[in-house]
Write an enzyme that holds these catalytic residues in place. Structure first.
Site, short mmCIF file in Angstrom:
data_model
loop_
_atom_site.label_atom_id
_atom_site.label_comp_id
_atom_site.label_asym_id
_atom_site.label_seq_id
_atom_site.Cartn_x
_atom_site.Cartn_y
_atom_site.Cartn_z
N ASP A 13 0.82 -1.21 0.00
CA ASP A 13 0.00 0.00 0.00
C ASP A 13 0.85 1.26 0.00
O ASP A 13 0.70 2.13 -0.86
CB ASP A 13 -0.93 0.02 1.22
CG ASP A 13 -2.00 -1.05 1.16
OD1 ASP A 13 -2.23 -1.59 0.07
OD2 ASP A 13 -2.60 -1.35 2.21
N ARG A 91 -1.75 4.74 17.69
CA ARG A 91 -2.03 5.75 16.68
C ARG A 91 -1.73 7.19 17.12
O ARG A 91 -1.23 7.98 16.32
CB ARG A 91 -3.48 5.63 16.20
CG ARG A 91 -3.81 4.31 15.49
CD ARG A 91 -2.69 3.83 14.61
NE ARG A 91 -3.04 2.67 13.80
CZ ARG A 91 -2.19 1.71 13.49
NH1 ARG A 91 -0.95 1.75 13.93
NH2 ARG A 91 -2.56 0.70 12.73
N ASP A 120 -8.71 3.49 11.94
CA ASP A 120 -7.45 4.23 11.99
C ASP A 120 -7.50 5.56 11.26
O ASP A 120 -6.83 6.52 11.64
CB ASP A 120 -6.30 3.37 11.46
CG ASP A 120 -5.87 2.31 12.44
OD1 ASP A 120 -6.14 2.47 13.64
OD2 ASP A 120 -5.27 1.30 12.02
#
Length: 396
Positions: A13, A91, A120
């Site tokens: 990705d 995160r 996320d």
């Protein structure tokens, strides 16, 4: 040329994102890779540089992650729908570092690899905007609506190495490992053997282990009498607890985006620590403190899960948790056996437990006072109950 800072993992990705941003958006790319688990930073940096990025920043932040983030989760017994928050708690750290380096490198945009279905994207973007409202944030996989076949085709066309993808989508740090996708999505079938990595299946575990964890001001500081920093202690417990089948969470989860998903987590060290911490709380906090802490723990966990680490209310919740944890001092012995965590013994200088009062072997308690206590205590229930009975008779 405008610059984009990309949170870069080295996978398909984010590797495709590098070229896409360079070619389609005509922007320079700086990558940032944070090792919160077991990333090979040198290898990831070399791959990023081979894709033509202007700089590839790599950092090992495991100790900072433990000392600034996991520590607060232990204070708050951080659990969402029955499992310790592992991905969610990482995160805010990633977002904080992304904003810091975007500002330092003059990047007016930050890119991350989240999809439009997950949590996320919310966690990254709310946190980044809370830290710097003027920064632009993009999520190419979501914004360009790319799927895996599209990415593979684009990678081949641009000579991007396609890593050997695993069967599942995995996110891992020292506090936990989340696994989703592939056959996990078929909820009519049991988990397959290859889901397990940190936790040993119950039928393969042995006769168990007895461990002792010492807490100081709410944080574990030693294991079996040996002092450890929090990062090292968590990593050691991941192995010990995992070998005893502890910490595999297989459940249905409610995402921020309103989707119910089937998730699997491996959190052996986190489960052992939080269980030990809650046992210590039961010895050192009174009923009202425990009731209030349970409520605040739940609020803390929901705010973290929902990406609101920097909401102002978190400052107040964290101060509450810090205050409570000043009294959580002492040691607890646990038996770890086939997925179970069982208390063996416990001691604390802050203990509220009074052996002389509770023991049936002595009379150091005025039992005669109980009758008068009950006579007063019953009033609220008895008076209301009798009044309702009279009302029912009138209606009939």
């Amino acid at each position: 040329m405008d610059k984009v800072l990309l949170l870069y993992s080295g996978g398909l990705d984010t590797s495709v994102m590098v070229k896409w941003i360079q070619k389609e958006m005509k922007k320079e790319v700086v990558t940032l890779t944070l090792n919160i688990g077991n990333s090979n930073l040198d290898q990831i940096r070399e791959k990023a540089l081979s894709l033509g990025v202007s700089d590839a920043i790599v950092m090992d932040v495991k100790k900072e992650f433990a000392d600034k983030y996991i520590k607060k989760e232990i204070y708050a017994d951080g659990m969402y729908e029955g499992y310790p928050l592992s991905t969610a708690i990482a995160r805010p750290l990633m977002a904080e570092k992304a904003v810091l380096y975007a500002e330092e490198y003059g990047c007016n945009t930050i890119a991350h690899g989240s999809t439009g279905k997950g949590n996320d994207q919310v966690r990254f973007e709310v946190t980044m905007k809370a830290l710097n409202e003027d920064i632009n944030v993009i999520a190419p996989v979501r914004d360009w609506n790319m799927n895996r076949p599209d990415e593979i085709k684009y990678a081949k066309a641009n000579n991007i190495e396609i890593p050997m993808g695993g069967k599942y989508s995995v996110d891992e740090n020292i506090w936990g490992r989340s696994v989703e996708g592939s056959t996990i999505e078929n909820i009519s079938q049991p988990l397959e053997w290859d889901v397990y990595e940190w936790v040993r299946p119950l039928e393969e575990t042995g006769n168990g282990d007895i461990i002792e964890i010492e807490f100081k001001n709410g944080i574990p500081v030693s294991l079996d009498g040996k002092q450890y920093g929090l990062k090292d202690l968590v990593e050691k417990l991941n192995v010990i607890a995992g070998n005893n089948g502890i910490g595999l969470i297989n459940h249905m989860e409610d995402r921020v985006t309103g989707i119910k998903s089937h998730e699997v987590y491996e959190v052996p060290g986190a489960m052992a620590i939080i269980k030990a911490h809650k046992i210590m709380e039961s010895l050192t906090l009174n009923k009202y403190e425990l009731d209030m802490k349970g409520y605040m723990d739940n609020q803390w966990s929901n705010f973290v899960y929902n990406g609101l680490w920097y909401d102002p209310v978190m400052e107040h919740i964290n101060q509450f948790e810090y205050s409570m944890n000043k009294y959580i001092n002492g040691s607890v012995k646990l038996k770890l056996y086939k997925g179970n965590i069982v208390m063996q013994s416990i001691e604390s200088e802050s203990s509220i437990y009074n052996y002389e009062k509770i023991s049936y072997d002595n009379s150091n308690f005025n039992q005669d006072s109980a009758k008068g206590f009950i006579d007063i205590y019953k009033n609220n229930t008895v008076y209301a109950s009798n009044a309702r009975k009279e009302k029912i008779k009138l209606v009939q």
